[in-house]
Write an enzyme that holds these catalytic residues in place. Structure first.
Site, PDB file in Angstrom:
ATOM      1  CB  CYS A 101      -0.904  -0.026   1.227  1.00 49.05           C
ATOM      2  SG  CYS A 101      -1.940   1.446   1.390  1.00 49.05           S
ATOM      3  CB  CYS A 104      -0.200   2.148   5.629  1.00 45.84           C
ATOM      4  SG  CYS A 104      -1.010   0.635   5.044  1.00 45.84           S
ATOM      5  CB  CYS A 149      -5.375  -0.342   2.714  1.00 48.56           C
ATOM      6  SG  CYS A 149      -4.101  -0.721   3.928  1.00 48.56           S
ATOM      7  CB  CYS A 152      -3.750   3.353   5.872  1.00 45.96           C
ATOM      8  SG  CYS A 152      -3.882   3.102   4.087  1.00 45.96           S
ATOM      9  CB  CYS A 172      -9.843  -3.173 -11.333  1.00 45.59           C
ATOM     10  SG  CYS A 172      -9.446  -1.921 -12.546  1.00 45.59           S
TER      11      CYS A 172
END
Ligand SMILES: [Zn+2]
Length: 187
Positions: A101, A104, A149, A152, A172
């Site tokens: 990510c 984070c 996510c 975060c 996607c």
């Protein structure tokens, strides 16, 4: 009455066979293969790289996020934006490694979970376990499943059901929401 019972029995048998057939197809070695990809994701992680756990949550104000992210990443991660198709260099990324990510550093996908969907966005058919939460969004006329996510809360993309076998899923993902760590990277 007798004949009816027999027919009902036959129908039940046919239904039973169909259901059992489907169940065994879904539970066959294919899903073991996916399970293995999920369980062994660390094999794709560069030596010495430390990664956070999904349970180590991050909560920042919008101002703090603005300082931490560039404009494009902020728009996607914090405002549920979508990057223009074909703009991410990660579309053509073919090296072994881990996608984490951009907000984070939580590892989300490996190179083994990526495929070329031809859509212009990095696409994956499965994810590292327990890293995303989903919700329906209605930004377009029809509902779509948005995923973000778990650490975060950053928005990453949408899940579609036109992915390759065996999962049939397409995550996607916006490229600006991801950081790629090649397996060969030095920590
Ligand atoms: Zn995150």
């Amino acid at each position: 009455m007798k004949r009816r019972t027999w027919l009902q029995g036959l129908a039940a048998t046919i239904a039973g066979v169909t259901v059992a057939g489907r169940a065994s197809a879904a539970a066959a070695p294919v899903s073991k293969e996916i399970e293995a990809l999920q369980k062994n994701w660390r094999l794709l992680l560069a030596a010495g790289v430390r990664t956070p756990a999904p349970t180590e949550k991050i909560k920042l104000s919008n101002d703090e996020w603005r300082k931490r992210l560039d404009k494009a990443a902020y728009h996607v991660l914090r405002e549920e934006g979508t990057e223009r198709a074909g703009t991410s260099p990660l579309n053509n990324e073919k090296r072994a490694g881990v996608y984490s990510c951009a907000g984070c550093d939580l590892p989300l996908f490996t190179s083994d979970m990526k495929y070329d969907s031809g859509t212009g966005w990095p696409s994956f058919f499965t994810t590292i376990p327990a890293v995303f939460e989903t919700k329906k969004d209605f930004h377009l006329i029809y509902p779509r499943t948005e995923y973000h996510c778990v650490r975060c809360g950053g928005h990453h993309g949408h899940i579609f059901d036109d992915g390759p076998k065996p999962t049939g899923l397409r995550y996607c993902n916006n490229g600006v929401a991801l950081k790629f760590i090649p397996k060969s990277a030095k920590a």
